[in-house]
Design an enzyme around this catalytic site. Structure first.
Site, short mmCIF file in Angstrom:
data_model
loop_
_atom_site.label_atom_id
_atom_site.label_comp_id
_atom_site.label_asym_id
_atom_site.label_seq_id
_atom_site.Cartn_x
_atom_site.Cartn_y
_atom_site.Cartn_z
N CYS A 53 5.33 0.56 8.30
CA CYS A 53 5.55 -0.59 7.42
C CYS A 53 7.06 -0.84 7.41
CB CYS A 53 5.02 -0.30 6.02
SG CYS A 53 6.02 0.88 5.12
N ARG A 72 -1.68 0.92 3.79
CA ARG A 72 -1.53 2.23 4.45
C ARG A 72 -2.21 3.34 3.69
NH1 ARG A 72 1.79 4.87 4.39
NH2 ARG A 72 1.58 5.88 6.39
N ASP A 126 11.11 5.24 -4.94
CA ASP A 126 10.53 3.94 -5.33
C ASP A 126 11.36 3.24 -6.39
OD1 ASP A 126 7.02 4.95 -5.06
OD2 ASP A 126 8.58 4.54 -3.59
N ARG A 183 1.35 -6.56 -4.67
CA ARG A 183 0.66 -5.32 -4.28
C ARG A 183 0.85 -4.23 -5.33
NH1 ARG A 183 2.18 -3.13 1.34
NH2 ARG A 183 0.85 -1.55 0.43
N ARG A 196 6.14 5.93 8.86
CA ARG A 196 5.05 6.42 7.99
C ARG A 196 4.00 7.20 8.79
NH1 ARG A 196 5.22 3.25 3.32
NH2 ARG A 196 4.23 5.00 2.25
N PRO A 197 4.39 8.21 9.57
CA PRO A 197 3.40 8.97 10.33
C PRO A 197 2.44 9.73 9.42
CG PRO A 197 5.52 10.08 10.38
CD PRO A 197 5.75 8.74 9.71
N ILE A 198 1.32 10.19 9.97
CA ILE A 198 0.37 10.99 9.18
C ILE A 198 0.13 12.34 9.84
CG2 ILE A 198 -0.79 9.00 8.11
CD1 ILE A 198 -3.06 9.47 10.23
N ILE A 217 14.35 9.96 1.67
CA ILE A 217 12.91 10.08 1.90
C ILE A 217 12.44 9.20 3.05
CG2 ILE A 217 10.62 9.85 0.86
CD1 ILE A 217 12.28 12.04 -0.47
N LYS A 254 -0.39 2.54 -9.87
CA LYS A 254 -0.99 2.22 -8.57
C LYS A 254 -1.19 3.51 -7.77
CE LYS A 254 1.80 0.71 -5.18
NZ LYS A 254 1.72 1.49 -3.92
N ASN A 255 -0.16 4.36 -7.73
CA ASN A 255 -0.20 5.53 -6.85
C ASN A 255 -0.99 6.70 -7.40
OD1 ASN A 255 1.21 3.99 -5.10
ND2 ASN A 255 3.18 5.02 -5.40
C1 EPZ Z 1 3.70 7.93 -1.39
O1 EPZ Z 1 3.70 7.51 -0.04
C2 EPZ Z 1 3.73 6.67 -2.23
N1 EPZ Z 1 2.52 5.88 -1.96
C3 EPZ Z 1 4.98 5.86 -1.90
O2 EPZ Z 1 5.00 4.72 -2.76
C4 EPZ Z 1 6.20 6.73 -2.21
O3 EPZ Z 1 7.37 6.02 -1.86
C5 EPZ Z 1 6.11 8.03 -1.38
O4 EPZ Z 1 4.88 8.71 -1.68
C6 EPZ Z 1 7.25 8.98 -1.69
O5 EPZ Z 1 7.25 9.29 -3.05
C7 EPZ Z 1 1.34 6.27 -2.51
O6 EPZ Z 1 1.27 7.25 -3.23
C8 EPZ Z 1 0.15 5.41 -2.21
P1 EPZ Z 1 5.04 10.72 1.82
P2 EPZ Z 1 3.38 8.57 1.13
O7 EPZ Z 1 3.90 11.13 2.68
O8 EPZ Z 1 2.45 9.60 0.66
C9 EPZ Z 1 7.15 11.53 5.97
C10 EPZ Z 1 5.21 2.45 -3.28
O9 EPZ Z 1 6.17 1.67 -3.24
N2 EPZ Z 1 5.81 11.96 6.44
O10 EPZ Z 1 5.36 11.53 0.62
O11 EPZ Z 1 3.01 7.77 2.35
C11 EPZ Z 1 7.21 10.05 5.64
O12 EPZ Z 1 7.45 9.27 6.78
C12 EPZ Z 1 4.97 3.41 -2.14
O13 EPZ Z 1 4.40 2.53 -4.22
C13 EPZ Z 1 5.66 12.47 7.72
O14 EPZ Z 1 6.62 12.57 8.48
O15 EPZ Z 1 4.81 9.22 1.35
C14 EPZ Z 1 8.35 9.99 4.65
O16 EPZ Z 1 9.57 9.96 5.36
C15 EPZ Z 1 5.97 3.24 -1.03
N3 EPZ Z 1 4.42 12.85 8.13
C16 EPZ Z 1 8.23 11.32 3.89
O17 EPZ Z 1 7.44 12.18 4.73
C17 EPZ Z 1 3.32 12.75 7.33
O18 EPZ Z 1 2.21 13.12 7.76
C18 EPZ Z 1 7.52 11.22 2.54
O19 EPZ Z 1 6.33 10.53 2.76
C19 EPZ Z 1 3.48 12.22 6.03
C20 EPZ Z 1 4.73 11.84 5.61
#
Ligand code: EPZ
Length: 417
Positions: A116, A92, A304, A396, A121-123, A326, A22-23
């Site tokens: 969520c 998201r 995950d 999902r 989940r900030p960006i 994480i 998926k990812n």
């Molecule tokens: C990806 O999410 C995966 N989703 C998630 O899988 C996975 O758990 C996660 O990476 C960690 O491995 C997809 O690839 C679609 P991050 P992502 O940005 O990219 C913080 C599943 O179950 N952060 O690596 O959203 C964030 O809040 C899903 O398949 C910021 O603060 O995760 C988190 O604490 C769940 N600011 C940490 O970083 C940002 O701009 C890691 O998040 C971005 C992230």
């Protein structure tokens, strides 16, 4: 809304074929926005999230055709570059269209994804990186409005390691003018898979899979054909199911290289794990032993897989410590497991799990994708019947999990509610 009904106590034995990741599929489908002409993707999993991003791409003007696990897409005629709230809020990872739209159209309007169950989940890291590439970002009425006459390569350091942030910036940088360096980049296999597809489209990318990536912008990218890598989390989930039920499962069409941390922890927990080139065989005859885990970015133990492994530890012979580093709220499954008799104490990002002899079946509520999977696993070993409600969370990220588990001997059925 469907629910799953599981009668526990069956050993899972046999073979299971893992679906596409998926990812990996999500960013690679978004990358289709970067090229004109028909791209063809094979081994795309049949998941709710994939349906959501296909709907979003169609709304952006992409032609999308599906035939089984093959998806063809053509972004020749993309128009307005707006991803509406009602589509983004469902998934998201829709934020992954932001970078490609900006690179292709010099503008993008994408709903802020919002949080969520597992966290805010900030960006911010995505947006800071795009600004470094010269984008002007406005946050208005719940939307990100980004414009950039021409993205310019930059040296970008991520304050935090972000998987989709790395993917968004990588995609935007492929059509930027000049060189972009991404420092503190995510190293997940799905990031590498995306880079390989972008390279096949004509992008110049070095260092994928390391923490420093270099992207030299090109004028345009071409459509391509690619196959999605296996889903390491689906594979890991079935590997835990084998250890949990004292079964013997050959997990086929997976990549053991992507599962090194999970394999190591399963062996420490008393499972026998034989890794081949594209399959892993997992069995367990003796006791389940307590093992401490701390979730980390790749190649560490994946967040995950935390909920799934916690179920295994909940029936281990002793106490284990599980730390979730994480996400700030990824222990939602704990209260449901406690209702099934698990002995788990949570303090902050740490859960102390004391193994119990057996779990007891109960009606439980799924809350997020991987928590749902952990409740299914718990039902496999609990005494009596477990009902997992709100399985749309499960759908999902897992394609027909009840069919795959039934074929392995589980007593599980989906019931429409
Ligand atoms: C990806 O999410 C995966 N989703 C998630 O899988 C996975 O758990 C996660 O990476 C960690 O491995 C997809 O690839 C679609 P991050 P992502 O940005 O990219 C913080 C599943 O179950 N952060 O690596 O959203 C964030 O809040 C899903 O398949 C910021 O603060 O995760 C988190 O604490 C769940 N600011 C940490 O970083 C940002 O701009 C890691 O998040 C971005 C992230």
């Amino acid at each position: 809304m469907d629910k799953m009904i599981i009668n526990g106590g069956r050993r899972l034995v046999g073979e299971v074929e893992i679906s596409g990741a998926k990812n990996a599929a999500l960013p690679i489908l978004a990358a289709g926005l970067l090229a004109r002409g028909w791209s063809t993707l094979h081994n795309v999993p049949a998941l709710g999230d994939i349906a959501s991003i296909k709907q979003l791409l169609t709304s952006l003007g992409v032609q999308v055709e599906s035939q089984g696990s093959t998806v063809r897409l053509n972004a020749e005629g993309i128009g307005k570059g707006e991803a509406p709230y009602d589509l983004v809020r469902k998934m998201r990872a829709s934020i992954l269209v932001l970078g490609p739209l900006l690179a292709r159209l010099q503008r993008a309007k994408v709903s802020l994804p919002g949080g969520c169950a597992i966290g805010a989940r900030p960006i911010n890291l995505h947006l800071a990186g795009l600004e470094r590439l010269g984008a002007h970002i406005d946050l208005r009425h719940g939307y990100v409005e980004a414009t950039a006459p021409r993205l310019k390569g930059a040296d970008i350091y991520f304050d935090g390691i972000t998987v989709t942030g790395t993917e968004n910036l990588m995609m935007a940088a492929t059509l930027a003018e000049g060189r972009t360096v991404l420092r503190n980049a995510a190293r997940e296999p799905e990031v590498v898979a995306l880079a390989e597809v972008l390279q096949a489209m004509g992008a110049c990318i070095d260092g994928a899979g390391t923490s420093v990536m270099t992207i030299d912008g090109v004028a345009e990218l071409q459509a391509t054909e690619a196959t999605i890598i296996p889903d390491r989390i689906e594979a890991g989930t079935f590997m835990v199911a084998a250890a949990l039920t004292g079964g013997d499962i050959r997990v086929k069409r997976c990549n053991p290289e992507h599962l090194a941390a999970v394999i190591d922890k399963l062996r420490q927990a008393g499972a026998t794990v034989e890794a081949g080139a594209s399959e892993v065989r997992v069995s367990r005859a003796g006791d389940i032993l307590p093992v401490d885990i701390q979730t980390q970015v790749y190649p560490g133990f994946p967040t995950d897989m935390q909920a799934q492994f916690m179920v295994l530890m909940s029936v281990a012979r002793g106490q284990s410590i599980i730390s979730e580093t994480i996400f700030e709220n990824r222990f939602i499954h704990v209260s449901e497991l406690q209702r099934m008799g698990a002995d788990i104490k949570v303090t902050g990002e740490t859960a102390v799990v004391r193994g119990v002899a057996t779990l007891s079946g109960a009606p439980v509520m799924a809350s997020d994708l991987r928590a749902s999977a952990s409740l299914i696993l718990a039902g496999l070993v609990a005494e009596g019947t477990t009902e997992v409600n709100r399985v749309y969370h499960l759908d999902r990220g897992y394609a027909a999990i009840e069919r795959k588990m039934s074929l392995l001997g589980a007593e599980i059925q989906r019931v429409a509610v």
